[in-house]
Design a protein around this motif. Structure first.
Motif, short mmCIF file in Angstrom:
data_model
loop_
_atom_site.label_atom_id
_atom_site.label_comp_id
_atom_site.label_asym_id
_atom_site.label_seq_id
_atom_site.Cartn_x
_atom_site.Cartn_y
_atom_site.Cartn_z
N ARG A 1 1.39 3.21 2.27
CA ARG A 1 2.04 3.25 3.58
C ARG A 1 3.12 2.19 3.72
O ARG A 1 4.19 2.45 4.28
CB ARG A 1 0.98 3.05 4.67
CG ARG A 1 1.55 3.05 6.08
CD ARG A 1 0.52 2.47 7.03
NE ARG A 1 0.91 2.64 8.43
CZ ARG A 1 0.40 1.94 9.43
NH1 ARG A 1 -0.52 1.04 9.18
NH2 ARG A 1 0.79 2.15 10.66
N ARG B 1 4.70 0.35 1.29
CA ARG B 1 5.56 0.05 0.14
C ARG B 1 7.03 -0.03 0.55
O ARG B 1 7.79 -0.83 0.00
CB ARG B 1 5.36 1.12 -0.93
CG ARG B 1 6.03 0.79 -2.26
CD ARG B 1 5.60 1.74 -3.35
NE ARG B 1 4.19 1.58 -3.69
CZ ARG B 1 3.26 2.53 -3.53
NH1 ARG B 1 3.60 3.70 -3.04
NH2 ARG B 1 2.01 2.30 -3.86
N THR C 1 0.87 -1.17 0.00
CA THR C 1 0.00 0.00 0.00
C THR C 1 0.91 1.22 0.00
O THR C 1 2.12 1.09 0.21
CB THR C 1 -0.91 0.04 1.24
OG1 THR C 1 -0.08 0.24 2.41
CG2 THR C 1 -1.70 -1.26 1.40
#
Length: 208
Positions: free
Chosen positions: A58, A60, A56
Motif C-alpha cells: 500500500r 510503496r 508495504t
C-alpha cells in the motif's frame, strides 16, 4: 517548471508542505488552489505516517519518486490525496486538506451538491478529492509531467511565509499534536480543526 524542492529530504517535509500552499492542482476542468496541507514523514520518527514501519504494498508509492500521487481510503468512506515528496527511498508525503476552487466551480458544485457554498467545495481532504473528481486510479501517477489525471502547477497568487499558520494534525491516533498542519491564515476555505478523539474500534487514521 522547477519542482526540485519536492525532492528535499524527508526530514524536511514540514518545509516542503508549506511551500505547497498557493500551488494549484488540476483535474480536467477543475482547478484548486491549495490553502491547507498536512505533512507526514516516513523516516521512522513519525508514528502517524503510514510508512512509519517501512514499505508495504500500500505505502510503496510513498518511497518515491517525488511528485506522484498517494491516495487511500479512510474510515471506509472517503478518499484522501497526498503528494509524495523527498528523495527516492525516503518516504514522506503531504496530505492535501483544503483548497479554493478557482476554475470549474460549476462542475465541482455538481459533484459536491448544488447548495454547497463556494468556500465549502474543497474544504476538507475528502471534499477536495470529490470536487476534483479524482479516484483511486490516480494512485502512483505523476502530478508533474502531464501524463496522469492530476497536474500540480505553480501559484498564480504566491503565499508569503508570514501568511502561513501552523497547528496540530487532524484525525491521527499518534503524534496528533505535532504542528505539521499548515494553512493560509484567515482563508475561508480552510477546514475546521477537531482535536483527535479515540474511537472504540480503531480505523485507519487520516494521515499519510
Amino acid at each position: 517548471m522547477d519542482y526540485s524542492w519536492l525532492h528535499a529530504p524527508a526530514g524536511q517535509v514540514a518545509e516542503t508542505a508549506q511551500r505547497l500552499l498557493g500551488w494549484e492542482i488540476t483535474a480536467g476542468a477543475v482547478r484548486i488552489r491549495l490553502t491547507e496541507v498536512e505533512a507526514y514523514a516516513g523516516t521512522g520518527e513519525d508514528p502517524a505516517s503510514h510508512a512509519h514501519r517501512g514499505p508495504t504494498p500500500r505505502t510503496r508509492v510513498m518511497f518515491g519518486p517525488a511528485g506522484h500521487a498517494y491516495t487511500y481510503f479512510v474510515f471506509g468512506v472517503h478518499w484522501c490525496l497526498n503528494i509524495v515528496c523527498g528523495p527516492e527511498g525516503e518516504a514522506s508525503a503531504v496530505l492535501l486538506r483544503a483548497g479554493e476552487v478557482v476554475d470549474g466551480v460549476d462542475l465541482a458544485r455538481k459533484r459536491r451538491g448544488e447548495n454547497v457554498a463556494d468556500r465549502d467545495l474543497a474544504r476538507g481532504p475528502a471534499r477536495l478529492v470529490v470536487a476534483l473528481g479524482a479516484t483511486a486510479s490516480a494512485n502512483g501517477t505523476s502530478l508533474l509531467d502531464g501524463e496522469g489525471p492530476l497536474r500540480l502547477t505553480p501559484p498564480t497568487r504566491p503565499v508569503e511565509r508570514s501568511a502561513i499558520s501552523a497547528g496540530p494534525r487532524v484525525g491521527v491516533a499518534a503524534a496528533h499534536d505535532v504542528p505539521w498542519r499548515f494553512w493560509i491564515t484567515g482563508d475561508p476555505t480552510v477546514s475546521s480543526y477537531r482535536r483527535h478523539a479515540p474511537r472504540r474500534r480503531a480505523a485507519r487514521a487520516a494521515g499519510a
